[in-house]
Design a protein around this motif. Sequence first.
Motif, mmCIF file in Angstrom:
data_model
loop_
_atom_site.group_PDB
_atom_site.id
_atom_site.type_symbol
_atom_site.label_atom_id
_atom_site.label_comp_id
_atom_site.label_asym_id
_atom_site.label_seq_id
_atom_site.Cartn_x
_atom_site.Cartn_y
_atom_site.Cartn_z
ATOM 1 N N ARG A 82 -59.070 38.916 5.684
ATOM 2 C CA ARG A 82 -58.093 39.192 6.733
ATOM 3 C C ARG A 82 -57.969 38.005 7.679
ATOM 4 O O ARG A 82 -58.937 37.276 7.899
ATOM 5 N N LEU A 83 -56.780 37.850 8.224
ATOM 6 C CA LEU A 83 -56.525 36.813 9.220
ATOM 7 C C LEU A 83 -56.083 37.481 10.509
ATOM 8 O O LEU A 83 -55.129 38.261 10.524
ATOM 9 N N SER A 84 -56.785 37.192 11.598
ATOM 10 C CA SER A 84 -56.393 37.680 12.916
ATOM 11 C C SER A 84 -55.988 36.481 13.756
ATOM 12 O O SER A 84 -56.788 35.561 13.961
ATOM 13 N N ARG A 85 -54.767 36.476 14.225
ATOM 14 C CA ARG A 85 -54.240 35.313 14.940
ATOM 15 C C ARG A 85 -54.174 35.588 16.431
ATOM 16 O O ARG A 85 -53.676 36.609 16.883
ATOM 17 N N ARG A 86 -54.668 34.619 17.203
ATOM 18 C CA ARG A 86 -54.594 34.674 18.660
ATOM 19 C C ARG A 86 -53.586 33.621 19.120
ATOM 20 O O ARG A 86 -53.511 32.531 18.555
ATOM 21 N N GLU A 87 -52.820 33.959 20.132
ATOM 22 C CA GLU A 87 -51.722 33.093 20.551
ATOM 23 C C GLU A 87 -52.197 31.795 21.199
ATOM 24 O O GLU A 87 -51.552 30.764 21.087
ATOM 25 N N SER A 88 -53.320 31.846 21.890
ATOM 26 C CA SER A 88 -53.810 30.644 22.572
ATOM 27 C C SER A 88 -55.300 30.474 22.313
ATOM 28 O O SER A 88 -55.989 31.420 21.933
ATOM 29 N N ASN A 89 -55.761 29.248 22.525
ATOM 30 C CA ASN A 89 -57.147 28.917 22.239
ATOM 31 C C ASN A 89 -58.055 29.293 23.403
ATOM 32 O O ASN A 89 -57.806 28.914 24.542
ATOM 33 N N HIS A 90 -59.103 30.066 23.096
ATOM 34 C CA HIS A 90 -60.070 30.469 24.120
ATOM 35 C C HIS A 90 -61.496 30.070 23.774
ATOM 36 O O HIS A 90 -62.424 30.441 24.484
ATOM 37 N N GLY A 91 -61.683 29.355 22.683
ATOM 38 C CA GLY A 91 -63.015 28.873 22.332
ATOM 39 C C GLY A 91 -63.730 29.750 21.319
ATOM 40 O O GLY A 91 -63.359 30.907 21.097
ATOM 41 N N PRO A 92 -64.773 29.188 20.685
ATOM 42 C CA PRO A 92 -65.462 29.892 19.600
ATOM 43 C C PRO A 92 -66.153 31.176 20.021
ATOM 44 O O PRO A 92 -66.247 32.122 19.228
ATOM 45 N N SER A 93 -66.656 31.257 21.253
ATOM 46 C CA SER A 93 -67.324 32.490 21.679
ATOM 47 C C SER A 93 -66.366 33.666 21.668
ATOM 48 O O SER A 93 -66.681 34.751 21.159
ATOM 49 N N VAL A 94 -65.181 33.460 22.234
ATOM 50 C CA VAL A 94 -64.173 34.526 22.278
ATOM 51 C C VAL A 94 -63.720 34.871 20.860
ATOM 52 O O VAL A 94 -63.571 36.044 20.507
#
Length: 263
Positions: free
Chosen positions: A64-76
């Motif tokens: 599965r691919l979950s896409r986030r609109e903006s970069n918040h870093g590896p922890s998030v």
Amino acid sequence: MNRADVSVVIPCFNSASTLGRALASVVAQSLPPREVIVVDDGSTDDVASVVEHVRAARPHFDLRLSRRESNHGPSVARNHGWDLATSTYVAFLDADDEWFPSKLEIQFDLMRSHPALVLSGHRYTESLVPMTTTLPVSTRVITLRRLLFRNYFCTPSVMISRDAKTRFRREWTHSEDYMLWLETVAAHGPALLVDAPLVRLHKAAYGASGLSSATRAMQSGELRAYRQLRRSGAIGRTRLAMALCWSSLKYLRRIAILRMRSS
């Protein structure tokens, strides 16, 4: 086909050039995972096409691919994938690293045979030698006391219970993984270290980049982690003082090594 009851979480940020290699190492596992969750953390390259290519080649592979609109870093990104996971255990893999073929089979069997175990990890290598591991492998118990004086686990080595009470600190940019291991062991009891390299890292290990600024940032993160443990009551004043002192000695040693390399 038998599958490990494991959700693999892979955070990505502009990692299309290396993601295929990481996914290939998951596909090649002797005991495949139940699911793989790729978290695209606001990439501007074509991560999606890499995922689709693997899907097309392996239609029965739960990817599965979950896409986030903006970069918040590896922890998030890791926490996001963790929240989406449906398996008993979660294993983390970075998009620029690769697992040995027996990694999940060895580690899942270990976790399953120790029901009270919440966290385990293993060693890593940067060598390009063939990725084989001799069985059986030995393990070591990693208590909170031992973990305070050495971080035994790199993130792509860790398998953790999905129901662990802890998460990566989203506001931290250094030592957030170490903080998670410390808090997890403090809350749930000792971890286990598989005394064999089951992941190949393709990025520089701690301090190997030759940047003293990065070493200072990691040192600052370590000290913050120890102080946070003291505030939470997980360690006492004496143990805090010992950990701070030892961390400072390690930092001075790293700086001396970096200076010798640059001279």
